[in-house]
Design a protein around this motif. Structure first.
Motif, PDB file in Angstrom:
ATOM      1  N   TRP A 192      -7.608   4.754  -2.234  1.00 28.84           N
ATOM      2  CA  TRP A 192      -6.980   5.904  -1.574  1.00 28.84           C
ATOM      3  C   TRP A 192      -7.693   7.169  -2.006  1.00 28.84           C
ATOM      4  O   TRP A 192      -8.074   7.306  -3.173  1.00 28.84           O
TER       5      TRP A 192
ATOM      6  N   GLY B  15      -9.603  -2.848  -0.222  1.00 28.83           N
ATOM      7  CA  GLY B  15      -9.480  -1.418   0.024  1.00 28.83           C
ATOM      8  C   GLY B  15     -10.732  -0.780   0.599  1.00 28.83           C
ATOM      9  O   GLY B  15     -11.848  -1.238   0.359  1.00 28.83           O
TER      10      GLY B  15
ATOM     11  N   THR C 234       4.762   3.463   3.098  1.00 26.64           N
ATOM     12  CA  THR C 234       4.455   2.118   2.621  1.00 26.64           C
ATOM     13  C   THR C 234       5.015   1.100   3.617  1.00 26.64           C
ATOM     14  O   THR C 234       5.884   1.418   4.426  1.00 26.64           O
TER      15      THR C 234
ATOM     16  N   ASN D  27      -7.272  -3.539   5.220  1.00 32.50           N
ATOM     17  CA  ASN D  27      -7.317  -2.088   5.015  1.00 32.50           C
ATOM     18  C   ASN D  27      -8.118  -1.411   6.102  1.00 32.50           C
ATOM     19  O   ASN D  27      -9.025  -2.021   6.669  1.00 32.50           O
TER      20      ASN D  27
ATOM     21  N   GLY E 151      -2.508  -2.569   4.388  1.00 32.88           N
ATOM     22  CA  GLY E 151      -3.115  -1.255   4.270  1.00 32.88           C
ATOM     23  C   GLY E 151      -2.684  -0.285   5.362  1.00 32.88           C
ATOM     24  O   GLY E 151      -2.562  -0.653   6.530  1.00 32.88           O
TER      25      GLY E 151
ATOM     26  N   ASN F 103      -6.270  -1.872  -3.239  1.00 33.69           N
ATOM     27  CA  ASN F 103      -6.328  -0.758  -2.293  1.00 33.69           C
ATOM     28  C   ASN F 103      -7.053   0.448  -2.894  1.00 33.69           C
ATOM     29  O   ASN F 103      -6.966   0.699  -4.106  1.00 33.69           O
TER      30      ASN F 103
ATOM     31  N   SER G  18      -1.741  -0.724  -5.212  1.00 31.34           N
ATOM     32  CA  SER G  18      -2.113   0.550  -4.608  1.00 31.34           C
ATOM     33  C   SER G  18      -1.688   1.707  -5.495  1.00 31.34           C
ATOM     34  O   SER G  18      -0.774   1.582  -6.323  1.00 31.34           O
TER      35      SER G  18
ATOM     36  N   ASP H 291       0.850  -1.187   0.000  1.00 34.27           N
ATOM     37  CA  ASP H 291       0.000   0.000   0.000  1.00 34.27           C
ATOM     38  C   ASP H 291       0.882   1.232   0.000  1.00 34.27           C
ATOM     39  O   ASP H 291       1.939   1.242   0.636  1.00 34.27           O
TER      40      ASP H 291
ATOM     41  N   CYS I 107      -1.510   6.270  -5.158  1.00 34.58           N
ATOM     42  CA  CYS I 107      -1.851   7.540  -4.527  1.00 34.58           C
ATOM     43  C   CYS I 107      -1.312   8.652  -5.416  1.00 34.58           C
ATOM     44  O   CYS I 107      -0.509   8.414  -6.323  1.00 34.58           O
TER      45      CYS I 107
END
Length: 321
Positions: free
Chosen positions: A218, A170, A35, A113, A68, A216, A294, A24, A296
């Motif tokens: 986000w 997630g 992470t 998560n 997560g 995941n 994942s 993640d 972001c």
């Protein structure tokens, strides 16, 4: 949901982080990325947009396998650890505290998560009650439906609020915290669980028939969409297998757990608004970076994490529609 062709997911570079499987990735308010890796360390990555200046800092060691992550308003970190349960980690002192390692007398295996809400409650997922992390593919193949969503009230004990999920993964809150979105990896769908209003406590589809397996989720709490990492493309033979009797799926799962797994080079990410509409869909078919678990966004870039790779991938951010 419509299957518009994705726009290109354009890689800039990979950054090795000295650890395996950054499952993640979450961005903090200063644009740094946190992470967890396979040996239990929690890492903070800075300066990722230029590989020459990227820095890796070890913040803590969980003693298990962190999956997560969720940053708390007070600066601590929530960690779902596949071996140790739901943890709270002090990023300044590295102190690890166990918040929950069992529910109703059953040990929490494969905690996946978490999200923290403004009322102090924490919701978190358990992907499977039957398979541990190292045999995750068994659950995906057998389609056990033993995934769960749990709630940890402030100062209380964890309770199950939703079960029967297909590999619960997630989690992300609505912007107004009226609902949660939970990824059901092996059902190719996102499910909405209502927290407030007339449907509180009920679940319903949020986005289904996704073009891949959601992992995941986000979102930047200040604004922005829900980002979804697609860990793998749809697999038509798996879809057919999921319609067969349980004994057939169990036998297939036993075989899958023993077989060497090799992810495809097809990767993708989605971004959805709070109505479940896709606002971005980026993909790449022959990627050297595999099994994106994942994603972001930071500094106009997308940072990808993977339980398979030994680093993170830095990609161009989406062009605003």
């Amino acid at each position: 949901m419509g299957h518009d062709r994705p726009t290109a997911l354009v890689p800039r570079h990979h950054v090795a982080i000295g650890g395996h499987g950054p499952e993640d990735v979450v961005a903090d308010a200063r644009g740094r990325v946190l992470t967890g890796v396979g040996d239990g360390r929690i890492l903070r990555l800075d300066g990722l947009t230029d590989p020459a200046t990227a820095r890796v800092e070890v913040l803590a060691e969980t003693g298990g396998r962190p999956l997560g992550l969720e940053l708390l308003p007070d600066g601590d970190l929530l960690v779902c650890d596949a071996e140790r349960g739901l943890l709270r980690v002090g990023l300044d002192d590295g102190v690890v505290r166990v918040l929950a390692d069992s529910v109703a007398g059953e040990r929490l295996r494969f905690c996946s998560n978490a999200v923290a809400l403004s009322d102090g409650s924490v919701y978190f997922t358990v992907s499977s009650r039957r398979y541990p992390l190292e045999h995750w593919i068994g659950d995906v193949v057998e389609h056990t439906g033993t995934g769960r969503l749990l709630r940890l009230p402030p100062g209380g004990a964890p309770e199950v609020v939703l079960e029967g999920l297909q590999f619960a993964n997630g989690l992300a809150p609505a912007a107004d915290e009226s609902f949660l979105v939970v990824a059901e990896t092996s059902a190719y769908r996102l499910t909405r669980y209502w927290l407030t209003g007339p449907h509180a406590g009920r679940s319903e589809p949020f986005a289904d028939a996704l073009p891949g397996m959601p992992d995941n989720l986000w979102r930047d709490r200040r604004d922005g969409p829900i980002w979804v990492a697609l860990a793998g493309p749809r697999v038509p033979p798996l879809d057919l297998l999921h319609r067969t009797p349980p004994a057939v799926r169990r036998a297939a799962a036993r075989a899958a757990v023993r077989a060497p797994y090799r992810p495809t080079g097809t990767i993708g990410v989605l971004a959805l608004d709070d109505e479940g509409r896709v606002v971005h869909h980026l993909g790449r078919r022959h990627s050297g970076y595999r099994m994106v678990t994942s994603v972001c966004e930071t500094d106009g870039h997308l940072i990808l994490g993977s339980i398979w790779e030994r680093g993170v991938a830095v990609c161009e951010g989406p062009i605003a529609k």
